[in-house]
Scaffold this motif. Structure first.
Motif, mmCIF file in Angstrom:
data_model
loop_
_atom_site.group_PDB
_atom_site.id
_atom_site.type_symbol
_atom_site.label_atom_id
_atom_site.label_comp_id
_atom_site.label_asym_id
_atom_site.label_seq_id
_atom_site.Cartn_x
_atom_site.Cartn_y
_atom_site.Cartn_z
ATOM 1 N N PHE A 26 0.899 -1.229 -0.042
ATOM 2 C CA PHE A 26 -0.272 0.088 -0.045
ATOM 3 C C PHE A 26 0.810 1.412 0.056
ATOM 4 C CE2 PHE A 26 -2.993 -2.983 2.097
ATOM 5 C CZ PHE A 26 -3.789 -3.261 1.108
ATOM 6 N N GLY A 27 2.231 1.288 -0.069
ATOM 7 C CA GLY A 27 2.948 2.299 0.294
ATOM 8 C C GLY A 27 2.873 3.162 -1.154
ATOM 9 N N LYS A 28 2.955 2.380 -2.290
ATOM 10 C CA LYS A 28 2.851 3.070 -3.591
ATOM 11 C C LYS A 28 1.521 3.928 -3.692
ATOM 12 C CE LYS A 28 3.280 1.810 -8.432
ATOM 13 N NZ LYS A 28 3.412 0.749 -9.478
ATOM 14 N N SER A 29 0.385 3.142 -3.488
ATOM 15 C CA SER A 29 -0.667 3.730 -3.457
ATOM 16 C C SER A 29 -1.066 5.016 -2.499
ATOM 17 C CB SER A 29 -1.735 2.941 -3.055
ATOM 18 O OG SER A 29 -2.092 1.770 -3.978
ATOM 19 N N LEU A 30 -0.220 4.818 -1.197
ATOM 20 C CA LEU A 30 -0.320 5.970 -0.422
ATOM 21 C C LEU A 30 0.150 7.345 -1.067
ATOM 22 C CD1 LEU A 30 -0.649 6.945 2.880
ATOM 23 C CD2 LEU A 30 1.698 6.397 2.577
ATOM 24 N N LEU A 31 1.452 6.995 -1.677
ATOM 25 C CA LEU A 31 2.075 8.182 -2.217
ATOM 26 C C LEU A 31 1.550 8.877 -3.566
ATOM 27 C CD1 LEU A 31 5.882 6.998 -1.436
ATOM 28 C CD2 LEU A 31 4.496 9.082 -0.392
ATOM 29 N N GLN A 32 1.208 7.708 -4.344
ATOM 30 C CA GLN A 32 0.405 8.358 -5.400
ATOM 31 C C GLN A 32 -0.683 9.053 -5.204
ATOM 32 O OE1 GLN A 32 0.387 4.599 -7.686
ATOM 33 N NE2 GLN A 32 1.837 5.000 -8.978
ATOM 34 N N ASP A 33 -1.721 8.688 -4.407
ATOM 35 C CA ASP A 33 -2.959 9.383 -4.205
ATOM 36 C C ASP A 33 -2.585 10.666 -3.747
ATOM 37 O OD1 ASP A 33 -5.188 7.598 -4.601
ATOM 38 O OD2 ASP A 33 -5.960 8.785 -2.918
ATOM 39 N N ALA A 34 -1.602 10.587 -2.584
ATOM 40 C CA ALA A 34 -1.357 12.142 -2.027
ATOM 41 C C ALA A 34 -0.633 12.860 -3.144
ATOM 42 C CB ALA A 34 -0.509 11.818 -0.856
ATOM 43 N N ILE A 35 0.234 12.451 -3.903
ATOM 44 C CA ILE A 35 0.941 13.333 -4.954
ATOM 45 C C ILE A 35 -0.367 13.784 -5.843
ATOM 46 C CG2 ILE A 35 2.500 13.334 -6.701
ATOM 47 C CD1 ILE A 35 4.063 11.510 -5.073
ATOM 48 N N SER A 36 -1.158 12.776 -6.237
ATOM 49 C CA SER A 36 -1.943 13.299 -7.078
ATOM 50 C C SER A 36 -2.933 14.582 -6.738
ATOM 51 C CB SER A 36 -2.997 11.930 -7.590
ATOM 52 O OG SER A 36 -4.096 12.564 -8.413
ATOM 53 N N THR A 37 -3.364 14.444 -5.474
ATOM 54 C CA THR A 37 -4.052 15.344 -4.828
ATOM 55 C C THR A 37 -3.079 16.917 -4.649
ATOM 56 O OG1 THR A 37 -5.426 13.845 -3.324
ATOM 57 C CG2 THR A 37 -5.348 15.983 -2.375
ATOM 58 N N PHE A 38 -2.254 16.656 -4.237
ATOM 59 C CA PHE A 38 -1.152 17.912 -4.099
ATOM 60 C C PHE A 38 -1.199 18.378 -5.564
ATOM 61 C CE2 PHE A 38 2.908 19.547 -4.269
ATOM 62 C CZ PHE A 38 3.083 20.675 -3.079
ATOM 63 N N LYS A 39 -0.965 17.641 -6.332
ATOM 64 C CA LYS A 39 -0.791 18.265 -7.795
ATOM 65 C C LYS A 39 -1.935 19.272 -8.289
ATOM 66 C CE LYS A 39 0.448 16.776 -12.419
ATOM 67 N NZ LYS A 39 0.915 15.373 -13.289
ATOM 68 N N LYS A 40 -3.223 18.922 -7.626
ATOM 69 C CA LYS A 40 -3.951 19.813 -8.115
ATOM 70 C C LYS A 40 -3.949 21.182 -7.498
ATOM 71 C CE LYS A 40 -7.333 15.668 -7.932
ATOM 72 N NZ LYS A 40 -8.329 14.963 -7.364
ATOM 73 N N THR A 41 -3.174 21.224 -6.641
ATOM 74 C CA THR A 41 -3.238 22.691 -6.006
ATOM 75 C C THR A 41 -1.757 23.253 -6.423
ATOM 76 O OG1 THR A 41 -2.245 21.856 -3.833
ATOM 77 C CG2 THR A 41 -4.622 22.186 -4.110
ATOM 78 N N LYS A 42 -0.846 22.428 -6.444
ATOM 79 C CA LYS A 42 0.550 22.863 -6.741
ATOM 80 C C LYS A 42 1.276 22.237 -7.986
ATOM 81 C CE LYS A 42 0.473 25.589 -2.977
ATOM 82 N NZ LYS A 42 0.681 26.982 -2.853
ATOM 83 N N SER A 43 1.002 22.671 -9.262
ATOM 84 C CA SER A 43 1.552 21.994 -10.443
ATOM 85 C C SER A 43 2.921 22.845 -10.681
ATOM 86 C CB SER A 43 0.561 21.902 -11.478
ATOM 87 O OG SER A 43 0.008 23.436 -11.774
ATOM 88 N N GLN A 44 3.516 22.205 -11.720
ATOM 89 C CA GLN A 44 4.626 22.765 -12.355
ATOM 90 C C GLN A 44 5.725 23.049 -11.188
ATOM 91 O OE1 GLN A 44 5.530 23.223 -15.665
ATOM 92 N NE2 GLN A 44 3.386 22.237 -15.746
ATOM 93 N N THR A 45 6.131 22.203 -10.344
ATOM 94 C CA THR A 45 7.117 22.325 -9.214
ATOM 95 C C THR A 45 7.995 20.879 -8.957
ATOM 96 O OG1 THR A 45 7.301 22.901 -6.845
ATOM 97 C CG2 THR A 45 5.492 21.479 -7.396
ATOM 98 N N LEU A 46 8.659 21.066 -8.263
ATOM 99 C CA LEU A 46 9.829 19.837 -7.898
ATOM 100 C C LEU A 46 9.279 19.186 -6.570
ATOM 101 C CD1 LEU A 46 13.165 21.052 -9.472
ATOM 102 C CD2 LEU A 46 11.456 19.544 -10.354
ATOM 103 N N ILE A 47 9.284 18.017 -6.240
ATOM 104 C CA ILE A 47 9.198 17.541 -5.200
ATOM 105 C C ILE A 47 10.655 16.706 -4.967
ATOM 106 C CG2 ILE A 47 7.746 15.665 -3.746
ATOM 107 C CD1 ILE A 47 5.394 15.980 -5.514
ATOM 108 N N PHE A 48 10.943 16.962 -3.575
ATOM 109 C CA PHE A 48 12.180 16.270 -3.464
ATOM 110 C C PHE A 48 11.782 15.084 -1.988
ATOM 111 C CE2 PHE A 48 13.560 20.230 -5.067
ATOM 112 C CZ PHE A 48 14.749 19.942 -5.872
ATOM 113 N N ALA A 49 12.628 14.109 -1.987
ATOM 114 C CA ALA A 49 12.542 13.146 -0.913
ATOM 115 C C ALA A 49 13.981 12.869 -0.565
ATOM 116 C CB ALA A 49 11.818 11.984 -1.430
#
Length: 518
Positions: A461-484
């Motif tokens: 479920f780790g993959k789904s957790l991150l993908q779902d959250a990134i997809s939600t975040f992308k709706k508000t903050k596009s054209q940016t970089l995410i660092f881990a």
């Protein structure tokens, strides 16, 4: 897709009571609504509920009745409730396996004080996963999931070393298996306060000690006008005839038999008198102040904790209470108004959605749909638990445990700063949170961090957790970089990030920095 097959091994009897079967029926009905095929295996004890199970539309496989002591192995390891099984455990395990047939079920659910790891190992080949519902913590289990809906002292630690290391826990009243009507009524009934006008009396499905009769007798000598009593008793109780006679002599008392549930009477009552079993959570859910008289040893720790926390008032064990004492206590309570905070404490403990949470957890699989939402202040406790999880602290750059006060200040600051922080909770069906993902603003983009609830690890479920959250975040903050930023010793997280298209940007001083463009 074939429906998931779930089998319940559970009994009811005059000695065992009805609570085990009732809560399993509640869970089975919730699972059936989600497309599962549920069956029951029960022994034909006197006072069993096999007919009720069939009336609810479930197949019930009957194990033959037997005298409780016949064939039981008498050895130092014999369980305290071994006689409740009606056969020695090896015989019961064999009979259960035969009743299940040749199929391998998805879940075998056991709710029985007379079953432990020996029995469970025998049935392991017949199920993909095994769940135990328990209240006692007095024996070891071989299970994948353990549910204990009770609130007792040290409730979060009492199963330590009693289950396998990979066993998931669902502990506390938030997982109480209540019928759906309780969740529906939870937010609709106002807190009780002021004068008591209606009292509800219920001591379980059997009440072999006839505490119901004692309460009626105590009520009978109280001369309080405008106070009425609803008495609920199962017609199979050995004392039903005498209770009928007593209730018939007092026009303030209404006797109810064969009720589908207690919810309407709980909603109407201002005070309850009853046992310390599963009904405690039904009363709490609808905010009903209660006087508890415990019937069995396993109810004592529950009653003690409810009394200590001001959720209920424990009058004592059945052997230490008589009608005279009870009438004095009742008179004192009736002479005073019920403080609203008593009812409010009850409401806060149980919301009635426990069966949804348990069913959602049981049905977790690769097809599960997740929902991502912004965190709220009422997520504080679960976020603190995740933050202090041993594996999370091991992989954190600052491994020290976080104290609650520091965490609260940090959370409030993060929630207030929406421009520079997005803290998300990922849930199953709005009832079961599986993890958190946080995005913090940095100079070149956003820094991402996450944690997954330990109960759902190793299930992909780790993959789904991150993908779902990134997809939600992308709706508000596009054209940016995410660092881990990840320790290079945290191999699992490194692989997970690479699997969702993060690219390794820098690897230095034992730290890997990954980057993703959205």
């Amino acid at each position: 897709m074939n429906p998931k097959k779930i089998v319940f091994r559970v009994d009811a009897s005059l000695e065992i009571g009805t609570g085990h079967v009732i809560r399993c029926l509640t869970l089975a009905e919730a699972l059936r609504k989600r497309g599962c095929e549920c069956q029951f295996i029960c022994r034909e004890h006197p006072g069993n509920l096999i007919d009720l199970i069939s009336e609810r539309g479930f197949t019930a496989h009957c194990l033959p009745s037997a005298e409780a002591s016949r064939g039981l192995r008498q050895d130092p390891r014999s369980l305290a409730h071994a006689a409740w099984l009606g056969a020695d455990w090896r015989t019961d395990a064999g009979q259960t396996r035969k009743a299940m047939g040749d199929v391998t079920v998805d879940w075998l659910v056991i709710d029985h004080y007379a079953i432990d790891e020996g029995w469970e190992r025998k049935l392991r080949p017949a199920c993909r996963r095994l769940m135990v519902i328990d209240d006692l913590a007095d024996r070891t289990h071989d299970c994948d999931l353990l549910l204990d809906q009770n609130l007792v002292a040290s409730w979060q630690d009492r199963y330590r070393y009693k289950v396998p290391d990979n066993c998931a826990f669902l502990l506390g009243p938030e997982y109480a298996l209540l019928q759906s009507i309780y969740a529906e009524l939870h937010d609709r009934i106002p807190p009780r306060e002021g004068r008591i006008r209606r009292i509800l009396v219920y001591f379980g499905g059997a009440d072999t000690d006839n505490l119901t009769g004692m309460v009626i007798s105590a009520f009978g000598v109280i001369n309080t006008e405008g106070v009425f009593m609803d008495v609920v008793m199962n017609p199979v109780s050995p004392h039903i005839a005498s209770v009928r006679r007593l209730a018939g002599k007092d026009n303030r008392i209404s006797l109810h038999e064969r009720l589908p549930n207690l919810a309407p009477l709980i909603a109407e009552a201002d005070l309850a008198i009853g046992a310390g079993g599963a009904t405690s959570w039904e009363r709490c859910c609808l905010g009903l102040p209660t006087l508890i008289i415990t019937l069995a040893e396993n109810q004592r720790p529950i009653a003690e904790e409810l009394d200590r926390t001001g959720i209920a008032q424990w009058l004592g064990h059945k052997d230490n209470i008589n009608a005279v004492q009870l009438s004095r206590t009742l008179q004192t309570i009736l002479d005073n108004d019920v403080p609203p905070e008593w009812s409010q404490r009850c409401y806060a403990l149980v919301d009635g959605r426990g069966v949804e949470r348990v069913a959602s957890f049981i049905l977790l699989d690769a097809q599960t749909t997740f929902k991502t939402r912004l965190a709220r202040l009422d997520d504080e406790q679960i976020l603190l638990q995740w933050a202090n999880d041993p594996l999370v602290r091991k992989n954190a750059f600052h491994p020290d445990a976080i104290d609650p006060i520091t965490h609260r200040k940090w959370l409030c600051k993060r929630l207030d700063d929406q421009e520079n922080c997005r803290l998300y909770i990922v849930e199953i069906e709005n009832v079961f949170p599986i993890g958190q993902v946080r995005f913090d603003k940095i100079e070149d983009g956003w820094d991402i961090s996450y944690s997954l609830d330990h109960r759902v690890r190793d299930r992909g479920f780790g993959k789904s957790l991150l993908q779902d959250a990134i997809s939600t975040f992308k709706k508000t903050k596009s054209q940016t970089l995410i660092f881990a930023r990840v320790k290079d010793t945290n191999v699992r997280s490194c692989r997970l990030l690479e699997n969702i298209n993060f690219k390794l940007n820098i690897h230095k001083k034992n730290i890997c920095i990954y980057i993703l463009e959205i």
